[in-house]
Design an enzyme around this catalytic site. Sequence first.
Site: not given
Ligand code: IVH
Length: 698
Positions: A132, A48, A426, A429
Amino acid sequence: MADTSTIDVERLTIFEAEAELKRLAAEIAAHDRAYHEQDAPTVSDAAYDRLRLRNERIEKRFPSLVQADSPSRRVGAAPASGFAKHSHRAPMLSLGNAFEEEDVEAFATSIRTFLERDFAVANPPPLTMVAEPKIDGLSISLTYENGRFTRGATRGDGSVGEDVTANLMTLPDTELPRRLADAPELLEVRGEIYMTRTDFLALNDQLQAAGEKPLANPRNGAAGALRQLDPDVTRRRPLRLFAYALGHSSSPIADTQWGILQRLAAWGFPATGLARRCDDVADLLTQYRRIGDARADLPYEIDGVVYKVDRLDWQERLGFVARSPRWAIAHKFPAEQARTRLRAITIQVGRTGALTPVAELEPIGVGGVLVQRATLHNEDEIARKDIRVGDLVIVQRAGDVIPQIVASLPEHRPEGTEPFAFPTHCPVCGSAATRDADEAVRRCSGGLVCSAQTVERLKHMVSRDAFDIDGLGQQSIEAFFADGLLKTPADLYRLTPADLTGREGWAELSIRNLMAAIDARRELPLDRFLFGLGIRRIGEANAKLLARHYGDWDSLVSAMTAAADPASPARQELVAINRIGPNIAADLVAFFIEPHNQAVLAALVAAVRVLPVAAPVAAASAITGKTVVFTGELTAMGRREAKARAEALGAKVAGSVSAKTDIVIVGSDAGSKAVKARELGLTIWDESQWLQVAQAGS
Ligand code: IVH
């Protein structure tokens, strides 16, 4: 035009680029719908992301080709109905992706360039970032008013999501704190709702025991649980939360992302404990590897590492571009792969007769999950990859989708294998299985005589989002069908306790519960009923559109019968409904004029009361009561559709521009009407403004 999908971006002519952007927009939109509206992703995240990246690169090379509805201007999908809508105070955006280390370097460099003034000094400050884990769940926004948790909402389209407060209240206070001491008056906490691997496996066991389809991955488990209309169902599917950012805050709570994380932890929000502050790219990459090493042992799924500029004042200056912040990026992990032997290729026959090849594998662990089956998509794919029974194959699990076969390894191929001969009949069937020129899918032509299709339709009918008959699993449907208890939809309503007494697995209590569940569905709203019929291309969204348009069952049926003639006004009306194109219309009409279907439907509506759907309150829209003129070419909808939509919103659509015109909606190549509108000083909208109005409330 020939296939443009394989041409290098740099080599595309402008005509090819135009065709390719159109193709990409359609493909991305289809994946978005599958992901956001059906919780059933059809491609891996990596595939994607590659589509989006290609789209972006082509737009960069040919800026004049960027369309108002380009995927680069959209985030996710509009909220599904069933929940109240919630407007986010600060938008919920998504993140750009990095796949290679060079992408991370480029990210840091572009930030330094952007913050030129700060870095052009003799002693530039370090570009501190927080690394993170990227949790593979669903983003959530939690609103706190005066420190009290008041609302929780999904991302939706980024500005408006679904209010899922009731479901979030099933999380314990230790997971989702209800009160925050010394919090700003108004605060949006952002985080991720997820399901642990263990809870997910237990849920799948339960689903399978009930004879239902298992879910592909924990994120789908979490999505399903979070979007249950009945919080009691959510309660039985334990959800968890990590908080990692803020949306709107009426007053600042920290100067840095690190400070925010600490404040969130002090308030009692769960944290992964894996976040670290890093002063340079090398350090970021060390954290990436460290988190990657920990990945397989974590009780939850992650799909990358997010890097965020630590200083909030810098974040603010960096701002956003299109749908993602300039101050953060997601460094994705490569998909997890393993090698195993392909034992057999089986063919499944779906509800609409589609023949889907499935790889039966020697069981193998991929990224902590045991994989025994994988999708092979369609016959072209098998031929293109020359996948043969007996081959050693590479299986990939991309966290979010059903496992896939990436390739076979012909150098390990045993002797005597043959290319796979895709059946032309199929397997259930025996009817001819045919393929339309423009389709990749081969379909059984047996229609109603094909028992596989009939059984799949029955399964679909009783499923959660359709008739929602609790306690009737897929295996029971197969068994009831095989024994002749349940052959047509109406048979469901004729089941008696005596039919089930003595059957294996049916004790008195479960019989009583099933009877009660069936009785509870002797009345059904038109949209659910229509969706439950399992007509090709009539998913929940289209069923709702049709239900709202025609209002009640009798009107719908007579309109469909009247629409049999493609030139009839009834067909014109059907095709003019926003998002119902000629193909869907043809499928619908074909279904309703088929004599056997008519008999099945007559029997079914004799047993079920189909409740009319209230016509939408003519929602006051920006064009209600206004006179509008369309001019130029609209790309997203045809002129007739646009006119019908405007009229449905209470506007009068005129053919020429005059002083009495209120709004002129201008597509591409607009001529004299646009000029005149400007001369008269009328309100002029471009197509994207129109689409916002057209799509609101639909
Ligand atoms: S910060 C402005 N921190 O990833 C964006 N997003 O692809 C702020 N996600 O929609 C998001 N872990 O659902 C952030 N440690 C993390 C995350 C995190 C998962 C997801 C979140 C976001 C998507 C973006």
